[in-house]
Design a protein around this motif. Sequence first.
Motif, PDB file in Angstrom:
ATOM      1  N   UNK A 170      -0.214   3.648   4.683  1.00 20.71           N
ATOM      2  CA  UNK A 170      -1.028   4.064   5.818  1.00 20.71           C
ATOM      3  C   UNK A 170      -1.329   2.838   6.677  1.00 20.71           C
ATOM      4  N   UNK A 171      -1.278   2.999   7.983  1.00 23.78           N
ATOM      5  CA  UNK A 171      -1.684   1.934   8.882  1.00 23.78           C
ATOM      6  C   UNK A 171      -0.594   0.898   9.099  1.00 23.78           C
ATOM      7  N   UNK A 172      -0.832   0.039  10.088  1.00 18.67           N
ATOM      8  CA  UNK A 172       0.147  -0.986  10.460  1.00 18.67           C
ATOM      9  C   UNK A 172      -0.327  -2.394  10.143  1.00 18.67           C
ATOM     10  N   UNK A 217      -4.802 -11.303   5.873  1.00 21.35           N
ATOM     11  CA  UNK A 217      -4.189 -10.341   6.794  1.00 21.35           C
ATOM     12  C   UNK A 217      -2.946  -9.734   6.144  1.00 21.35           C
ATOM     13  N   UNK A 218      -2.813  -8.423   6.289  1.00 21.91           N
ATOM     14  CA  UNK A 218      -1.663  -7.688   5.766  1.00 21.91           C
ATOM     15  C   UNK A 218      -0.974  -6.975   6.922  1.00 21.91           C
ATOM     16  N   UNK A 219       0.354  -7.079   7.006  1.00 21.19           N
ATOM     17  CA  UNK A 219       1.127  -6.456   8.072  1.00 21.19           C
ATOM     18  C   UNK A 219       2.208  -5.569   7.461  1.00 21.19           C
ATOM     19  N   UNK A 220       2.373  -4.394   8.027  1.00 24.23           N
ATOM     20  CA  UNK A 220       3.382  -3.429   7.569  1.00 24.23           C
ATOM     21  C   UNK A 220       4.772  -3.884   8.017  1.00 24.23           C
ATOM     22  N   UNK A 221       5.685  -4.031   7.075  1.00 22.66           N
ATOM     23  CA  UNK A 221       7.014  -4.554   7.414  1.00 22.66           C
ATOM     24  C   UNK A 221       7.812  -3.590   8.290  1.00 22.66           C
ATOM     25  N   UNK A 222       7.449  -2.304   8.308  1.00 24.47           N
ATOM     26  CA  UNK A 222       8.176  -1.343   9.130  1.00 24.47           C
ATOM     27  C   UNK A 222       8.008  -1.594  10.626  1.00 24.47           C
ATOM     28  N   UNK A 259      -7.247   1.892   4.069  1.00 24.81           N
ATOM     29  CA  UNK A 259      -8.224   2.977   4.161  1.00 24.81           C
ATOM     30  C   UNK A 259      -9.416   2.540   5.004  1.00 24.81           C
ATOM     31  N   UNK A 260     -10.101   3.535   5.535  1.00 20.02           N
ATOM     32  CA  UNK A 260     -11.295   3.301   6.347  1.00 20.02           C
ATOM     33  C   UNK A 260     -12.510   3.788   5.576  1.00 20.02           C
ATOM     34  N   UNK A 266       2.460   2.034  23.266  1.00 21.28           N
ATOM     35  CA  UNK A 266       3.785   2.302  22.700  1.00 21.28           C
ATOM     36  C   UNK A 266       3.655   2.686  21.223  1.00 21.28           C
ATOM     37  N   UNK A 267       2.841   1.944  20.485  1.00 21.90           N
ATOM     38  CA  UNK A 267       2.669   2.217  19.061  1.00 21.90           C
ATOM     39  C   UNK A 267       2.007   3.572  18.841  1.00 21.90           C
ATOM     40  N   UNK A 268       0.992   3.892  19.640  1.00 22.06           N
ATOM     41  CA  UNK A 268       0.325   5.188  19.509  1.00 22.06           C
ATOM     42  C   UNK A 268       1.304   6.334  19.722  1.00 22.06           C
ATOM     43  N   UNK A 269       2.243   6.148  20.656  1.00 28.49           N
ATOM     44  CA  UNK A 269       3.175   7.218  21.008  1.00 28.49           C
ATOM     45  C   UNK A 269       4.367   7.309  20.061  1.00 28.49           C
ATOM     46  N   UNK A 270       4.741   6.204  19.419  1.00 24.98           N
ATOM     47  CA  UNK A 270       5.993   6.166  18.662  1.00 24.98           C
ATOM     48  C   UNK A 270       5.846   5.858  17.182  1.00 24.98           C
ATOM     49  N   UNK A 271       4.624   5.739  16.693  1.00 25.22           N
ATOM     50  CA  UNK A 271       4.455   5.274  15.323  1.00 25.22           C
ATOM     51  C   UNK A 271       5.082   6.209  14.293  1.00 25.22           C
ATOM     52  N   UNK A 272       5.191   7.503  14.614  1.00 28.21           N
ATOM     53  CA  UNK A 272       5.800   8.432  13.664  1.00 28.21           C
ATOM     54  C   UNK A 272       7.273   8.191  13.422  1.00 28.21           C
TER      55      UNK A 272
END
Length: 247
Positions: A168-170, A179-184, A13-14, A230-236
Amino acid sequence: MSTVRIGQTEVVYEVKHSSKARERKITVTPERVEVLVLDGDSEADIDAFLGRKKQWLFNALREVESKTVKRAVVPRLMTGARIPYRGRNVRLTVRRHDGPHIEIAYRNGFEVDLPDWVGDDDRDHIVAAEIKLWLKRRVRRDVMEVASRYRNKFDLKPRAIRVAEMKQGWGACGATGAVLINWNLVFAPKSVLEYVVVHELAHLKHRSHGPEFWSYLASIMPDYQRPKAWLDANQGALSSDFLVRSA
């Protein structure tokens, strides 16, 4: 960005401080979670507020997910199906063998060998679970390799690194330097995974997304804009939903 844990899920969250707000508020959209707090709120005040709102936040996230655009139905996990991996859809081969254990390998595509004790009714569920476990192990290895390289080269030393499910978020870099990273991100090209890891490591030097942060990021990863785009365009499209539907 900060995180709050709800069950086994980390929610990014922000926080936005407001001198005009009369009460705290959480806004949930498919893209992000925003927490509006009072101008004088401390981290303890924010943590307490989120603690009271965990159930509401969980329900809101579920509702938003159910309203997002439905993805195309993915075929059953049988030979010939396509599995997303590092920005490509690779072929899945499911076979029977006379060994006692389930075996999975990647050779320009996923190969899953099933023993006789796996029944046809359980096949999809077991194949999905094995692929998910393999992917999670691989992305953890990739994240640690990237973090080690940048730690040695630029003296970026996070307190800890975790790879987990994130609603939410990557990625996120907590106030303590964890640091936390999204496994997806295993479904994105490896350069995109590297960008997210380096982005969060850069927050060890600059907490906000101001000009100094982006300048520093460019100094340690000069081509970051390409994987970011690339991430902005394909994150969905980066999702493990196909494994859930098949299970």
